[in-house]
Motif scaffolding. Structure first.
Motif, short mmCIF file in Angstrom:
data_model
loop_
_atom_site.label_atom_id
_atom_site.label_comp_id
_atom_site.label_asym_id
_atom_site.label_seq_id
_atom_site.Cartn_x
_atom_site.Cartn_y
_atom_site.Cartn_z
N GLU A 14 26.85 -23.65 1.53
CA GLU A 14 26.29 -24.35 2.68
C GLU A 14 24.94 -24.96 2.33
OE1 GLU A 14 24.76 -23.52 7.29
OE2 GLU A 14 25.54 -21.86 6.06
N THR A 17 25.51 -28.01 0.18
CA THR A 17 26.02 -29.13 0.98
C THR A 17 24.90 -29.82 1.74
OG1 THR A 17 28.20 -28.11 1.21
CG2 THR A 17 27.60 -29.78 2.83
N ARG A 18 24.01 -29.03 2.34
CA ARG A 18 22.89 -29.62 3.08
C ARG A 18 21.94 -30.37 2.15
NH1 ARG A 18 20.95 -25.29 7.77
NH2 ARG A 18 22.95 -25.21 8.89
N TRP A 19 21.72 -29.81 0.97
CA TRP A 19 20.85 -30.49 -0.01
C TRP A 19 21.45 -31.81 -0.44
CZ3 TRP A 19 21.67 -30.95 -5.54
CH2 TRP A 19 20.57 -31.49 -6.23
N ASP A 21 23.56 -33.62 1.25
CA ASP A 21 23.49 -34.54 2.40
C ASP A 21 22.12 -35.20 2.47
OD1 ASP A 21 26.08 -34.01 3.12
OD2 ASP A 21 25.56 -32.53 4.67
N GLN A 22 21.08 -34.42 2.19
CA GLN A 22 19.73 -34.98 2.23
C GLN A 22 19.52 -35.98 1.10
OE1 GLN A 22 15.92 -32.80 1.18
NE2 GLN A 22 15.74 -32.86 3.41
N ARG A 103 12.22 -25.09 2.00
CA ARG A 103 12.85 -24.87 3.30
C ARG A 103 12.71 -23.43 3.77
NH1 ARG A 103 19.31 -24.74 4.32
NH2 ARG A 103 18.92 -22.78 3.23
#
Length: 310
Positions: A14, A17-19, A21-22, A103
């Protein structure tokens, strides 16, 4: 060892995936770049899970000892990964871990200070002005169909005359015809740049358009394959290969070498490095500065021939 995203610990996958996306949304990273990031980081996380005998929460990634990173690099080299590829993977891993630390908090100083493998940076291999001209002419003599010959010559003329990547030339739509005095090109990462178009390039594309048997609708590709679809870059690579063999040029005389030649010849003629950076669409000036090394190497070669050592 590279692990599929689905096999990683849920918290790790997860976070990755967020990294990603950024990187895609804020940094404008291209799809291929994002996929390379994914492979590199997933490979590292897969190794880490096996190395530690299992995976835990994201917090464990912000307190990694440098020994874990060195073990991963040693394993990558052992499986045959080149120093250049490992340096790229290390850069992706550092970026990911730094993002997590920013983060969630944590200290990744030890990881960020880890040094990657040393490798010799490959310099661009341009061809001479004469060879570039001869290549364009020879490319136009390869195909039997006049429209195909005109198409191939027009594409290669754009690579050399405008410094385009082959993907950029082939992404042009018919709306670009007739070519204006300047083109707005969308390059890597969706970055736009303005490129002047030489008369020779406009004339080459105009000749191709006159001979092309397909309807060049504005929203369709400008350069067409034999069946009317978008032109496959492999066809240009193949015709360039035949042309350079006929001319006795080295294997480095590729379509991308025409772009390198564009930059090197501009620099030799007194072009400003910053201006060349803009024309090429390089995000960093350090990338463009490789051409100064090329030019210096060429000048040294000429010097040594004129003044041989005793």
């Amino acid at each position: 060892m590279q692990a599929p995203l689905t096999l990683l610990a849920p918290a790790w996958s997860e976070a990755m995936t967020r990294w990603l996306d950024q990187r895609r949304a804020l940094d404008g990273a291209a799809a291929k770049t994002v996929e390379a990031y994914r492979r590199d980081v997933a490979g590292f996380l897969g190794f880490l899970a096996q190395h530690r005998g299992g995976a835990d929460g994201v917090h464990t990634l912000t307190d990694l000892p440098a020994t874990d990173l060195r073990s991963w690099m040693a394993a990558e080299r052992a499986r045959g990964l080149s120093a250049r590829s490992l340096a790229r993977s290390l850069s992706a891993v550092k970026g990911f871990l730094s993002w997590i630390a920013d983060r969630d908090g944590g200290d990744v100083t030890a990881v960020l200070q880890a040094r990657g493998p040393k490798y010799r940076r490959r310099l661009p291999r341009p061809v001479s002005v004469e060879a570039a001209t001869n290549l364009i002419d020879m490319v136009g003599e390869q195909a039997r169909d006049p429209w195909v010959a005109a198409r191939d010559e027009a594409v290669v003329t754009l690579l050399y005359g405008c410094g385009l990547r082959i993907s950029e030339a082939l992404s042009l739509t018919a709306a670009a015809h007739p070519l204006p005095e300047v083109l707005r090109i969308t390059g890597k990462g969706g970055k736009e740049r303005i490129v002047p178009v030489l008369p020779a390039a406009r004339e080459a594309v105009a000749r191709y358009a006159r001979l092309c048997p397909f309807d060049l609708a504005p929203n369709e590709p400008l350069f067409r394959g034999a069946r009317g679809g978008g032109l496959n870059p492999r066809l240009i690579q193949s015709v360039m290969e035949k042309a350079r063999m006929q001319l006795g040029l080295p294997a480095t005389a590729t379509p991308h070498a025409m772009r390198h030649s564009f930059a090197t010849h501009l620099l030799s003629a007194g072009g400003d490095l910053r201006a060349i950076q803009e024309l090429l669409g390089h995000a960093s000036l350090s990338t463009t500065q490789a051409y100064t090394a090329v030019d210096a190497a060429r000048l040294m070669e000429v010097y040594e021939k004129a003044h041989p050592r005793a």
